[in-house]
Design an enzyme around this catalytic site. Sequence first.
Site, mmCIF file in Angstrom:
data_model
loop_
_atom_site.group_PDB
_atom_site.id
_atom_site.type_symbol
_atom_site.label_atom_id
_atom_site.label_comp_id
_atom_site.label_asym_id
_atom_site.label_seq_id
_atom_site.Cartn_x
_atom_site.Cartn_y
_atom_site.Cartn_z
ATOM 1 N N SER A 48 45.827 21.108 0.766
ATOM 2 C CA SER A 48 46.979 21.879 0.284
ATOM 3 C C SER A 48 46.950 21.994 -1.235
ATOM 4 O O SER A 48 47.173 21.013 -1.944
ATOM 5 C CB SER A 48 48.270 21.189 0.734
ATOM 6 O OG SER A 48 49.385 21.906 0.250
ATOM 7 N N HIS A 80 44.609 25.511 1.843
ATOM 8 C CA HIS A 80 45.981 25.791 2.283
ATOM 9 C C HIS A 80 46.809 26.233 1.089
ATOM 10 O O HIS A 80 46.926 25.510 0.096
ATOM 11 C CB HIS A 80 46.589 24.529 2.914
ATOM 12 C CG HIS A 80 47.912 24.759 3.576
ATOM 13 N ND1 HIS A 80 48.038 25.335 4.814
ATOM 14 C CD2 HIS A 80 49.168 24.489 3.152
ATOM 15 C CE1 HIS A 80 49.323 25.400 5.144
ATOM 16 N NE2 HIS A 80 50.033 24.887 4.153
ATOM 17 N N ASP A 87 50.422 27.447 -0.089
ATOM 18 C CA ASP A 87 51.850 27.517 0.257
ATOM 19 C C ASP A 87 52.567 28.507 -0.641
ATOM 20 O O ASP A 87 52.474 28.398 -1.866
ATOM 21 C CB ASP A 87 52.501 26.135 0.087
ATOM 22 C CG ASP A 87 52.062 25.161 1.170
ATOM 23 O OD1 ASP A 87 51.518 24.098 0.823
ATOM 24 O OD2 ASP A 87 52.243 25.486 2.362
ATOM 25 N N HIS A 140 50.291 29.925 3.997
ATOM 26 C CA HIS A 140 51.504 29.494 4.702
ATOM 27 C C HIS A 140 52.695 30.075 3.946
ATOM 28 O O HIS A 140 53.004 29.620 2.846
ATOM 29 C CB HIS A 140 51.531 27.965 4.726
ATOM 30 C CG HIS A 140 52.777 27.402 5.338
ATOM 31 N ND1 HIS A 140 53.140 26.084 5.151
ATOM 32 C CD2 HIS A 140 53.733 27.944 6.136
ATOM 33 C CE1 HIS A 140 54.261 25.840 5.806
ATOM 34 N NE2 HIS A 140 54.646 26.952 6.419
ATOM 35 N N GLY A 146 58.997 23.029 2.513
ATOM 36 C CA GLY A 146 59.538 23.210 1.160
ATOM 37 C C GLY A 146 59.000 22.245 0.131
ATOM 38 O O GLY A 146 58.871 22.601 -1.045
ATOM 39 N N PHE A 147 58.650 21.030 0.552
ATOM 40 C CA PHE A 147 58.222 20.044 -0.451
ATOM 41 C C PHE A 147 57.078 19.178 0.069
ATOM 42 O O PHE A 147 57.038 18.835 1.256
ATOM 43 C CB PHE A 147 59.404 19.127 -0.845
ATOM 44 C CG PHE A 147 60.530 19.877 -1.492
ATOM 45 C CD1 PHE A 147 61.560 20.390 -0.721
ATOM 46 C CD2 PHE A 147 60.526 20.116 -2.859
ATOM 47 C CE1 PHE A 147 62.583 21.132 -1.303
ATOM 48 C CE2 PHE A 147 61.552 20.849 -3.461
ATOM 49 C CZ PHE A 147 62.581 21.357 -2.677
ATOM 50 N N ASP A 165 50.966 20.408 9.607
ATOM 51 C CA ASP A 165 51.223 20.513 8.175
ATOM 52 C C ASP A 165 52.405 19.632 7.796
ATOM 53 O O ASP A 165 53.519 19.842 8.253
ATOM 54 C CB ASP A 165 51.535 21.991 7.844
ATOM 55 C CG ASP A 165 51.730 22.223 6.373
ATOM 56 O OD1 ASP A 165 52.089 23.366 6.006
ATOM 57 O OD2 ASP A 165 51.546 21.276 5.577
ATOM 58 N N GLY A 166 52.110 18.606 6.959
ATOM 59 C CA GLY A 166 53.203 17.749 6.496
ATOM 60 C C GLY A 166 52.921 16.285 6.787
ATOM 61 O O GLY A 166 52.839 15.902 7.938
ATOM 62 N N GLY A 177 47.526 16.861 2.215
ATOM 63 C CA GLY A 177 48.206 16.959 0.911
ATOM 64 C C GLY A 177 48.287 15.608 0.223
ATOM 65 O O GLY A 177 47.312 14.858 0.175
ATOM 66 N N SER A 178 49.505 15.296 -0.240
ATOM 67 C CA SER A 178 49.680 14.121 -1.110
ATOM 68 C C SER A 178 49.481 12.803 -0.372
ATOM 69 O O SER A 178 49.290 11.760 -1.005
ATOM 70 C CB SER A 178 51.082 14.157 -1.718
ATOM 71 O OG SER A 178 52.034 14.074 -0.664
HETATM 72 C C1 DX5 Z 1 55.315 21.732 2.597
HETATM 73 C C2 DX5 Z 1 53.969 22.430 2.678
HETATM 74 C C3 DX5 Z 1 52.839 21.482 2.915
HETATM 75 C C4 DX5 Z 1 52.736 20.390 1.873
HETATM 76 C C5 DX5 Z 1 52.064 19.194 2.490
HETATM 77 O O1 DX5 Z 1 56.322 22.673 2.834
HETATM 78 O O2 DX5 Z 1 53.945 23.361 3.731
HETATM 79 O O3 DX5 Z 1 51.613 22.212 2.976
HETATM 80 O O4 DX5 Z 1 51.992 20.784 0.776
HETATM 81 O O5 DX5 Z 1 52.178 18.144 1.600
HETATM 82 P P1 DX5 Z 1 52.159 16.613 2.141
HETATM 83 O O6 DX5 Z 1 50.818 16.433 2.781
HETATM 84 O O7 DX5 Z 1 52.358 15.810 0.901
HETATM 85 O O8 DX5 Z 1 53.274 16.513 3.125
HETATM 86 ZN ZN ZN Z 2 52.064 24.364 4.129
#
Ligand code: DX5
Ligand code: ZN
Length: 221
Positions: free
Chosen positions: A8, A33, A35, A67, A143-144, A176-177, A198-199
């Site tokens: 992401s 990915h 966003d 996304h 969203g985050f 995702d998430g 992601g993170s």
């Molecule tokens: C959140 C995004 C995700 C996000 C995932 O709304 O759709 O793609 O970047 O981040 P993590 O892996 O930290 O949940």
């Molecule tokens: Zn996403």
Amino acid sequence: MRGMLSPSLMCADVLNLQSEIEALDNLGVDYIHLDFMDGKFVPNITLDASLIRAVKSVLKNMKRDIHIMAYEPQQYFDRMDIGEGDIVAVHLEACENVRGVLSIIRKRGANPFLAISPDTKAKVLNDYLDDIDGVLVMTVYPGFAGQPIVEGSFDKITEVRQIIDNSGKDIILEVDGHVSWDLCHKMRECGADLFVAGSSSVYSKGMKIDEAVNKMMELIK
Ligand code: DX5
Ligand code: ZN
């Protein structure tokens, strides 16, 4: 289908995006990915449409996994230069006529994915199985980045897997998430094919990107 990885970009070093993308591209990663948020469907704004368009020009191997967390996402497709090879995931909850939006994506030569938020029941997918190439199961509220996984996500993934398998169609299950080091293998066991990292994994602190990607590919294969 082997597990596929989609790091992401919003979790990468936003001051060095091109080198982050090139590093992933050289590691044989499947997707990037991207966003997009409108600040209305979700209370946040991240990568903008012109950046998402610009990414296309630097990709050598990876494909875009876009996304869109925005109302009426079709209004952004030209700005993003949506076309052949792109995954475009749009939210059922954000479209007046989601079937119409999915068909626009297909007409542009891209792959329509239906994104469902945690509070949307898996069974809604039964109405769209002919219109999609994939489902994006949100395992956090959109969203985050950096959020904990939502309770019940593994059951949701399992249920979506059953719907796809019963349909006999070639539909990709994307998650995702909070796709974290310790949870991604269980997501794979529940039936996920494509992993947004992601993170809590690939962009977790203190790991070199090549080590993180190789570790993730091993966990989801
Ligand atoms: C959140 C995004 C995700 C996000 C995932 O709304 O759709 O793609 O970047 O981040 P993590 O892996 O930290 O949940
Ligand atoms: Zn996403």
